[in-house]
Design an enzyme around this catalytic site. Structure first.
Site, short mmCIF file in Angstrom:
data_model
loop_
_atom_site.label_atom_id
_atom_site.label_comp_id
_atom_site.label_asym_id
_atom_site.label_seq_id
_atom_site.Cartn_x
_atom_site.Cartn_y
_atom_site.Cartn_z
N ASN A 9 8.70 -2.49 -7.68
CA ASN A 9 7.54 -3.36 -7.48
C ASN A 9 6.41 -2.83 -8.36
OD1 ASN A 9 5.34 -4.78 -6.56
ND2 ASN A 9 5.35 -3.92 -4.49
N LYS A 11 3.62 -4.10 -8.99
CA LYS A 11 2.28 -4.46 -8.50
C LYS A 11 1.42 -4.98 -9.68
CE LYS A 11 2.97 -1.29 -4.73
NZ LYS A 11 2.40 -0.45 -3.68
N HIS A 97 4.37 -8.47 1.42
CA HIS A 97 4.04 -7.06 1.17
C HIS A 97 2.72 -6.75 1.90
CE1 HIS A 97 2.80 -3.40 -0.82
NE2 HIS A 97 4.06 -3.24 -1.17
N GLU A 99 0.20 -5.22 1.07
CA GLU A 99 -1.02 -5.43 0.27
C GLU A 99 -1.41 -6.91 0.26
OE1 GLU A 99 0.40 -3.33 -3.20
OE2 GLU A 99 0.29 -1.47 -2.06
N GLU A 166 8.62 -1.21 5.22
CA GLU A 166 7.59 -0.51 4.46
C GLU A 166 6.45 -0.09 5.38
OE1 GLU A 166 8.01 -1.26 0.01
OE2 GLU A 166 6.33 -2.40 0.79
N GLY A 172 2.17 4.36 -1.32
CA GLY A 172 1.23 4.91 -2.29
C GLY A 172 0.54 6.19 -1.83
N SER A 211 6.56 5.52 -0.90
CA SER A 211 6.63 6.85 -1.52
C SER A 211 8.05 7.35 -1.77
CB SER A 211 5.84 7.86 -0.67
OG SER A 211 4.47 7.50 -0.62
P1 PGA Z 1 5.05 3.22 -3.39
O1 PGA Z 1 4.97 1.65 -3.04
O2 PGA Z 1 6.47 3.52 -3.79
O3 PGA Z 1 4.06 3.42 -4.50
O4 PGA Z 1 4.68 3.96 -2.14
C1 PGA Z 1 6.02 0.99 -2.40
C2 PGA Z 1 5.69 -0.47 -2.21
O5 PGA Z 1 4.51 -0.79 -1.99
O6 PGA Z 1 6.57 -1.34 -2.30
#
Ligand code: PGA
Length: 250
Positions: A9, A11, A97, A99, A166, A172, A211
């Site tokens: 992803n 983003k 997601h 976000e 998630e 993140g 992560s």
């Molecule tokens: P990350 O994000 O691996 O940077 O923690 C995962 C995601 O948001 O799908």
């Protein structure tokens, strides 16, 4: 059981030069040709076509979008339909997601509508669910996951989707969920899928996201009920992303 899915992803990262360079290094990698793991990347909308061109027609790396609209077309300024993603050669679309849920106020009902549109366009929705730190601290993690899953599924049900667990606090932050947390969340989601689909709920892959890095990937991907990973930060570096894919290929 189907192959593990390692989905990147990106983003809101990847201007054209970066996106093309990343696609080139993925296209050249031997693991992308393997049949034990499926690799997908979900670039920002603007980079999907350029990345598709670099990955080539017989691409071993699948493509996905990061969102789509619930309607097939019309007056929705700034939005993208599922059929537009399909036109570009996408197989997947990430939906719900955290976000999007947080920054755009997306509800599970919104996600369900988008997932239905994705299935209608021949895409596989990757539906994300996950609890916040406060919900986990209150002992409500599994209850939240169950409620989000039930409300985020399209009318057609759970067939044909991919699910991603998630935990919001792990995204993140560099702080992945522990194996015990992942086992219990994935076990609970699998039980929900089994109740809906029979056959132990095995026809739907459950990805872990939050992560995932090269140094924790093998431990996470080796857990029961983990069928792949949704990778954010580490997917922006081809070496790290491919190391995670190799861990899945085992
Ligand atoms: P990350 O994000 O691996 O940077 O923690 C995962 C995601 O948001 O799908």
């Amino acid at each position: 059981m189907s192959r593990q899915l390692i989905a990147g992803n990106w983003k809101m990262n990847g201007r054209l030069a970066e996106a093309r360079a990343l696609a080139d290094s993925l296209a050249a990698a031997p693991v992308a040709r393997g049949d034990t793991v499926e690799i997908a990347v979900c670039p920002p909308f603007t980079a999907i076509h350029p990345v598709a061109e670099r990955l080539g027609g017989d691409r071993a790396v699948a493509l996905g979008g990061q969102d789509c609209h619930a309607a097939p077309g019309g007056a929705h300024t700034g939005d993208i339909s599922a059929a537009m993603l399909a036109d570009l050669g996408c197989r997947y679309v990430i939906l719900g997601h955290s976000e999007r849920r947080q920054e755009h106020g997306e509800t599970s009902a919104d996600v369900a509508g988008k997932a239905g549109a994705a299935l209608d366009a021949g895409l596989v929705p990757i539906i994300c669910v996950g609890e916040t730190q406060a919900e986990r601290d209150a002992g409500r993690a599994l209850e939240v996951l169950h409620a989000q899953l039930e409300a985020s599924l399209p009318e057609a049900g759970a067939a044909g989707i991919v699910l991603a667990y998630e935990p919001v606090w792990a995204i993140g932050t560099g702080r992945a969920a522990t194996p015990d947390d992942i086992r219990s969340a994935h076990g609970a989601l699998r039980a929900d899928l089994a109740a809906r689909l029979g056959n132990g709920g095995r026809s739907v892959r459950i990805l872990y996201g939050g992560s995932v890095k090269p140094d924790n990937a093998a431990g996470i991907l080796g857990l029961d009920d983990v069928d792949g990973a949704l990778v954010g930060g580490a997917s922006l570096d081809s070496e790290s992303f491919l190391a995670i894919a190799r861990a899945a290929a085992g």
